[in-house]
Scaffold this motif. Structure first.
Motif, PDB file in Angstrom:
ATOM      1  N   GLU A   1       0.850  -1.184   0.000  1.00  0.00           N
ATOM      2  CA  GLU A   1       0.000   0.000   0.000  1.00  0.00           C
ATOM      3  C   GLU A   1       0.889   1.239   0.000  1.00  0.00           C
TER       4      GLU A   1
ATOM      5  N   SER B   1      -4.675   1.970  -3.439  1.00  0.00           N
ATOM      6  CA  SER B   1      -3.300   1.483  -3.592  1.00  0.00           C
ATOM      7  C   SER B   1      -3.064   0.136  -2.907  1.00  0.00           C
ATOM      8  N   TRP B   2      -3.992  -0.302  -2.049  1.00  0.00           N
ATOM      9  CA  TRP B   2      -3.786  -1.581  -1.349  1.00  0.00           C
ATOM     10  C   TRP B   2      -3.992  -2.733  -2.303  1.00  0.00           C
ATOM     11  N   SER B   3      -3.118  -3.713  -2.222  1.00  0.00           N
ATOM     12  CA  SER B   3      -3.270  -4.926  -3.029  1.00  0.00           C
ATOM     13  C   SER B   3      -2.580  -6.077  -2.323  1.00  0.00           C
ATOM     14  N   ASP B   4      -3.022  -7.294  -2.656  1.00  0.00           N
ATOM     15  CA  ASP B   4      -2.370  -8.490  -2.133  1.00  0.00           C
ATOM     16  C   ASP B   4      -1.869  -9.374  -3.265  1.00  0.00           C
ATOM     17  N   PHE B   5      -1.592  -8.714  -4.401  1.00  0.00           N
ATOM     18  CA  PHE B   5      -1.022  -9.456  -5.524  1.00  0.00           C
ATOM     19  C   PHE B   5       0.448  -9.710  -5.259  1.00  0.00           C
TER      20      PHE B   5
END
Length: 434
Positions: A127, A428-432
């Protein structure tokens, strides 16, 4: 004999039929048992699959929670040191985690990884964050209110040069003096004048040279004998309602004054109802008697709270009757949770905020300091070097006081110190895992 033979033959056939029926029953029973066995085996496999899936889900959740915990740590690490860029590995409740950050243009991209307790689950999140100061003097006019505006008396306002007056007036060239939610009260006895600081200082020949160097870094001048002789706006009585005469007043302020002052608005412009308590936690608690005519800034500038942001919180109604509060070199923000009255020949350096918890709207016990219309009243012959703010009503009563907006005074509030809060970059948060 024939009868006997026939009887024996009949008996033999019956026994054979019974035997055939027993074989059929046995066959059906075997089939049913086989089906039950298949069902049991399939159910066991499904149960085992679900058990494995549930275990994997739990491990994934453990890893994700650990990664989010590391992400929060990285954010706090960045909040303490904006220049931080690196990586750290540690454990959270037995789970191994790592966090790293890269910083650029005031933003930090934080990446965190976490594992499950048994080490088989893994998660990676990222993030972007930025840090914003709690206080931003660039957004503040001399007077700002979320309620009514009742201008009386004969007073002078040195406007904010960073904001223009009423945008509905095509001929407007006036500095911003007041920003209110409601239309100013008509039919008052008030008479005021507004001008910019150079015109104000230039009204005295002794200050003429300094006046024109003011915006070039010239020294601040507290000229209490100056006046707006060439006033940009002069308003009396019903003219307070007409922007053609009073275009330095902007009405229709729907922005929450408290949230605007302390940068507590979300991306949609709405305030966080409980955020004021966080601001209070930063402040130095004082009583009204302690701040009345006192050098309250000393505690933040070389005193017990040296280096802390200079904000004071007073619970309860407060009347300030004369005296000098703070100074040019040591200005403060005073938040008074209740009605505020400034009277006498006072001098105030910084900001006075009359605050009410208008968000929960629970008046009276157990909230004795709150009311639906907190009032900020000004009387007397005092001078405010800074701003008067409230999320309630303003009553500029009888008097010949001066509101002297000075960016240099506001910039001196906590100069070299700040209270920073983290702002997440939307989306903007991602868990990719890339």
């Amino acid at each position: 004999m024939r009868t006997s033979i026939g009887l024996l033959s009949s008996i033999g056939c019956s026994q054979l039929e019974y035997r055939q029926r027993g074989a059929a029953t046995l066959f059906v029973t075997v089939i049913i048992l086989a089906l039950l066995l298949v069902i049991a085996v399939v159910s066991a496999k499904i149960g085992m699959f679900e058990l494995k899936t549930s275990a994997n889900t739990n491990r994934a959740k453990e890893a994700l929670h650990a990664a989010n915990g590391a992400l929060d740590y990285g954010v706090q690490r960045y909040l303490l040191d904006e220049a931080w860029a690196g990586s750290e590995t540690f454990q959270i409740n037995g789970a191994s985690v790592s966090v790293s950050a890269t910083t650029s243009s005031g933003f930090a991209s934080v990446v965190a990884e976490g594992e499950s307790l048994d080490g088989t689950g893994h998660a990676k999140v990222r993030e972007q964050y930025g840090s914003v100061p709690v206080f931003d003097p660039g957004k503040i006019p001399p007077v700002m209110a979320n309620g009514t505006f009742d201008p009386n008396g004969n007073f002078t306002i040195i406007g904010n040069p960073n904001g223009a007056g009423d945008p509905n007036n095509p001929n407007n060239n006036t500095y911003l003096s007041a920003w209110t939610a409601d239309t100013p009260v008509a039919g008052g006895t008030g008479s005021w004048q507004t001008c910019n600081v150079t015109e104000y200082l230039n009204s005295k020949a002794t200050n003429a040279a300094s006046a024109y160097s003011y915006y070039g870094g010239g020294e601040f001048i507290a000229c209490e004998s100056c006046s707006c002789t060439a006033a940009v706006a002069e308003c009396t009585g019903d003219e307070f309602r007409t922007y053609l005469q009073c275009d330095d007043i902007i009405e229709g302020n729907t922005t929450d004054t408290f949230a605007n002052t302390f940068n507590l608005l979300d991306v949609d412009g709405n305030p966080d109802p409980g955020a004021w308590q966080r601001i209070k936690s930063y402040a130095e608690p004082m009583t009204c008697a302690q701040i009345d005519g006192a050098d309250v800034g000393a505690i933040f500038y070389g005193g017990a709270r040296d280096g802390d942001f200079p904000i004071i919180w007073v619970d309860g109604d407060c009347t300030i009757n004369g005296g000098t509060i703070a100074s040019y070199d040591e200005p403060v923000i005073v938040v008074i949770h209740g009605d505020v009255t400034l009277s006498g020949n006072f001098r105030l350096w910084g900001i006075v905020f009359a605050f009410s918890d208008i968000y929960t709207e629970t008046w009276g016990d157990p909230h004795p300091n709150d009311s639906p219309s907190t009032v900020l009243s000004v009387n007397g012959t005092g001078v405010v070097y800074g701003s008067l703010l409230t999320n309630g009503d303003v009553d500029l009563g009888a008097g010949t006081y001066t509101l002297y907006y000075s960016k240099s005074v506001l910039d001196n509030i906590g100069a070299g110190t700040s209270v920073l809060e983290i702002a997440r970059k939307q989306g903007s948060w991602s868990d990719f895992d890339n």
